[in-house]
Design an enzyme around this catalytic site. Structure first.
Site, PDB file in Angstrom:
ATOM      1  N   SER A   1       0.758  -1.138  -0.087  1.00 26.62           N
ATOM      2  CA  SER A   1       0.103   0.012   0.106  1.00 26.62           C
ATOM      3  C   SER A   1       0.903   1.394   0.083  1.00 26.62           C
ATOM      4  CB  SER A   1      -0.887   0.118   1.342  1.00 26.62           C
ATOM      5  OG  SER A   1      -1.294   1.369   1.808  1.00 26.62           O
TER       6      SER A   1
HETATM    7  N1  LIG Z   1      -5.968   8.874   2.980  1.00 28.64           N
HETATM    8  C1  LIG Z   1      -5.824   7.474   3.620  1.00 28.64           C
HETATM    9  C2  LIG Z   1      -6.072   6.444   2.566  1.00 28.64           C
HETATM   10  C3  LIG Z   1      -5.696   4.932   3.060  1.00 28.64           C
HETATM   11  C4  LIG Z   1      -6.200   3.914   2.133  1.00 28.64           C
HETATM   12  O1  LIG Z   1      -7.018   4.217   1.122  1.00 28.64           O
HETATM   13  N2  LIG Z   1      -5.532   2.597   2.171  1.00 28.64           N
HETATM   14  C5  LIG Z   1      -6.082   1.560   1.279  1.00 28.64           C
HETATM   15  C6  LIG Z   1      -4.999   0.800   0.875  1.00 28.64           C
HETATM   16  S1  LIG Z   1      -3.825   1.472  -0.141  1.00 28.64           S
HETATM   17  C7  LIG Z   1      -6.798   0.776   2.115  1.00 28.64           C
HETATM   18  O2  LIG Z   1      -6.839   0.517   3.418  1.00 28.64           O
HETATM   19  N3  LIG Z   1      -7.968   0.053   1.682  1.00 28.64           N
HETATM   20  C8  LIG Z   1      -8.894  -0.743   2.333  1.00 28.64           C
HETATM   21  C9  LIG Z   1     -10.161  -0.102   2.542  1.00 28.64           C
HETATM   22  O3  LIG Z   1     -10.202   1.193   2.487  1.00 28.64           O
HETATM   23  O4  LIG Z   1     -10.972  -0.735   3.158  1.00 28.64           O
HETATM   24  C10 LIG Z   1      -4.152   7.327   4.131  1.00 28.64           C
HETATM   25  O5  LIG Z   1      -3.450   8.087   3.556  1.00 28.64           O
HETATM   26  O6  LIG Z   1      -4.044   6.671   5.117  1.00 28.64           O
END
Ligand SMILES: N[C@@H](CCC(=O)N[C@@H](CS)C(=O)NCC(=O)O)C(=O)O
Length: 241
Positions: free
Chosen positions: A30
């Protein structure tokens, strides 16, 4: 390009004194997780890594949702205090454990506003381009970056080229958390749409970033996973087209 290699030992000393535990919930591929990994490397911060299997739904369990109702990674648990969102994790860790490297998130109001603006740019526009790409390969079964993806990524590169024409680094004339945040997402976009040499400042910045130890340890391994994973999805989409 001077990345200010003076590394903080403050964080490690503070941790020894307080005997505290920091947990970082993560998935190495990620991009936002990788920015959190890079700041822990830069600050020499000890933490307990906790892998979260997103595909297996481990981010949707009641325990995880209690920590982060937005079910995203990274999530930081600093001795019971929860910080979600990579951008806030970066600024929080510098404020709390990185004061020998306080210039990473300057206190001067104007400088901080510029850093914050770049962090929001990363969170919305740069990460937005990654989302468009990920949606295209998962939902639209794309077998290669679409014209829309290429356009969005080039808009990101163009804006960064302008920022980097005005200052040596993404926000200011020295390294800040904005560079760390952008390093994770730009390195990911570069795997999708390689940075054109016409973006001279961006090319030079990215080359310099890649030479840094914190990038090599915090970003490179997860980036290889991200690149392999997204390429394998596009490859498997070929049979479904
Ligand atoms: N704005 C957040 C974005 C985090 C994000 O979207 N992470 C993704 C992985 S790249 C995630 O956890 N996806 C699973 C979900 O949202 O359920 C950050 O910078 O931490």
């Amino acid at each position: 390009m001077n990345f200010g290699s003076a590394i903080s030992s403050n964080a490690a000393i503070h941790q020894q004194i307080t005997n505290m535990t920091i947990k970082l919930y993560k998935v190495d591929g990620s991009p936002p997780v990788r920015s959190a990994l890079m700041i822990t490397e830069l600050l020499k911060l000890k933490y307990e890594p906790v892998d979260v299997n997103l595909m297996g739904g481990e981010n949707m369990t009641p325990e995880y949702l209690k920590k982060n109702p937005n079910h995203s990674v990274p999530t930081l648990d600093d001795n019971g205090f929860i910080v979600a969102d990579s951008h806030v994790i970066l600024t929080y860790l510098v404020e709390k454990y990185g004061q020998s490297q306080a210039q990473l998130y300057p206190k001067d109001i104007a400088s901080r506003a510029t850093v914050d603006q770049r962090l929001f740019f990363e969170a919305t526009i740069v990460f937005g381009a990654i989302r468009v790409f990920m949606t295209s390969i998962f939902a639209e079964k794309a077998t290669e970056p679409s014209a829309e993806v290429i356009q969005k990524v080039n808009e990101v590169y163009k804006t960064l080229e302008t920022y980097l024409s005005n200052t040596k680094f993404v926000a200011l004339d020295h390294l800040t958390v904005a560079d760390i945040s952008c390093a994770s997402s730009v390195s990911s976009l570069n795997e999708v749409v390689p940075i054109d040499a016409k973006y001279e400042k961006l090319t030079a910045w990215f080359k310099a970033v890649q030479n840094e130890e914190w990038y090599k340890k915090g970003n490179a391994p997860g980036l290889a996973m991200y690149a392999g994973f997204t390429k394998s999805i596009m490859e498997s989409n070929k049979g479904k087209a």
